[in-house]
Design a protein around this motif. Structure first.
Motif, PDB file in Angstrom:
ATOM      1  N   LYS A  63      49.810  54.288  52.786  1.00 28.30           N
ATOM      2  CA  LYS A  63      50.843  53.078  51.461  1.00 28.30           C
ATOM      3  C   LYS A  63      51.828  53.653  51.179  1.00 28.30           C
ATOM      4  O   LYS A  63      52.541  53.180  50.369  1.00 28.30           O
ATOM      5  N   SER A  64      52.219  55.322  50.872  1.00 32.66           N
ATOM      6  CA  SER A  64      53.706  55.332  50.934  1.00 32.66           C
ATOM      7  C   SER A  64      54.954  54.566  50.988  1.00 32.66           C
ATOM      8  O   SER A  64      55.295  54.095  50.839  1.00 32.66           O
ATOM      9  N   GLU A 117      39.371  59.934  45.000  1.00 31.12           N
ATOM     10  CA  GLU A 117      40.497  60.655  44.502  1.00 31.12           C
ATOM     11  C   GLU A 117      42.096  60.692  45.592  1.00 31.12           C
ATOM     12  O   GLU A 117      42.800  59.927  45.732  1.00 31.12           O
ATOM     13  N   ALA A 120      42.965  56.675  44.438  1.00 27.65           N
ATOM     14  CA  ALA A 120      43.456  57.066  43.006  1.00 27.65           C
ATOM     15  C   ALA A 120      45.145  56.775  42.838  1.00 27.65           C
ATOM     16  O   ALA A 120      46.164  56.633  42.600  1.00 27.65           O
ATOM     17  N   ALA A 121      45.284  57.904  44.670  1.00 27.38           N
ATOM     18  CA  ALA A 121      46.587  58.554  44.565  1.00 27.38           C
ATOM     19  C   ALA A 121      47.068  57.079  45.034  1.00 27.38           C
ATOM     20  O   ALA A 121      48.388  57.255  44.931  1.00 27.38           O
ATOM     21  N   GLN A 123      47.134  53.728  44.953  1.00 26.09           N
ATOM     22  CA  GLN A 123      47.193  53.776  43.622  1.00 26.09           C
ATOM     23  C   GLN A 123      48.036  53.511  42.988  1.00 26.09           C
ATOM     24  O   GLN A 123      49.147  52.565  42.178  1.00 26.09           O
ATOM     25  N   ARG A 124      48.807  55.256  42.253  1.00 27.45           N
ATOM     26  CA  ARG A 124      49.731  55.710  41.667  1.00 27.45           C
ATOM     27  C   ARG A 124      50.452  54.819  42.262  1.00 27.45           C
ATOM     28  O   ARG A 124      51.271  55.038  41.808  1.00 27.45           O
ATOM     29  N   GLY A 125      50.926  55.412  43.655  1.00 28.09           N
ATOM     30  CA  GLY A 125      51.318  55.081  44.746  1.00 28.09           C
ATOM     31  C   GLY A 125      52.080  54.292  44.462  1.00 28.09           C
ATOM     32  O   GLY A 125      53.329  53.603  44.743  1.00 28.09           O
ATOM     33  N   ALA A 127      52.425  52.165  42.330  1.00 24.81           N
ATOM     34  CA  ALA A 127      52.327  51.783  40.317  1.00 24.81           C
ATOM     35  C   ALA A 127      53.460  50.684  40.573  1.00 24.81           C
ATOM     36  O   ALA A 127      53.209  49.511  39.551  1.00 24.81           O
ATOM     37  N   GLU A 131      53.367  47.124  38.311  1.00 19.89           N
ATOM     38  CA  GLU A 131      53.799  47.460  37.632  1.00 19.89           C
ATOM     39  C   GLU A 131      54.794  45.717  37.569  1.00 19.89           C
ATOM     40  O   GLU A 131      54.641  45.024  36.529  1.00 19.89           O
TER      41      GLU A 131
END
Length: 188
Positions: A63-64, A117, A120-121, A123-125, A127, A131
């Protein structure tokens, strides 16, 4: 005294995980992944306590990588269409350049082994990509739709575009542009 962990071994295990999962699926034994990485099975468990931990770390790593590639050269200022096209074309480029990673990420994305978890992490990556999408969709034809629906539709169109780009590499750029135009008309 325990030896310090080697980042090279950890990376080798994750890379081996990709190669093995592509050929054998998520049920591949850790012993096969360890052998492919050139380490003992016990060494794999020094880096990842369980197979589930390994799969979750692999998910987050992929993902990253995808998010970093998609956001390469992205500048938050500027015209939304150009910004979104940059992110889109970078995203498509990563997927086409790394078909095995894309396939493993797809398998992990639907696996029950990936924890809430980790999701969620992940998805934050992503972001930065989110946006851009929220900003574009906030002014577009789907402005009243939930961001989750817009993201799901965009992701589906992206997957279809990636598939066409891989199947018809001679026309990959045209498929990338056509997929973007379809998504842009939907959300832009």
């Amino acid at each position: 005294m325990a030896r310090p962990k080697s980042e090279d071994k950890r990376s080798a295990i994750l890379a081996a995980g990709i190669r093995v999962i592509v050929s054998q699926g998520l049920s591949a034994p850790t012993a096969v992944i360890a052998k492919e990485a050139g380490v003992a099975n016990g060494t794999l468990f020094t880096y990842f306590e369980t197979k589930t931990d390994l799969l979750n770390e692999l998910y987050l790593d992929l993902k990253s990588q995808m998010a970093s590639a998609a956001l390469k050269g992205f500048l938050p200022e500027g015209e939304s269409r150009k910004q979104f096209f940059r992110v889109w074309s970078n995203w498509m480029g990563w997927a086409v350049a790394h078909p095995k990673k894309r396939r493993v990420l797809a398998l992990l994305g639907v696996s029950d082994e990936i924890t809430a978890e980790s999701r969620a992490a992940g998805q934050r990556g992503m972001a930065g990509m989110g946006e851009v999408l929220v900003r574009v969709h906030g002014n577009g034809a789907m402005r009243g739709a939930s961001p989750g629906l817009v993201l799901a539709l965009t992701n589906s169109a992206a997957e279809a575009t990636m598939d066409m780009m891989v199947r018809d590499r001679a026309n990959a750029d045209a498929h990338c542009r056509a997929g973007f135009e379809a998504v842009w008309r939907m959300i832009g």
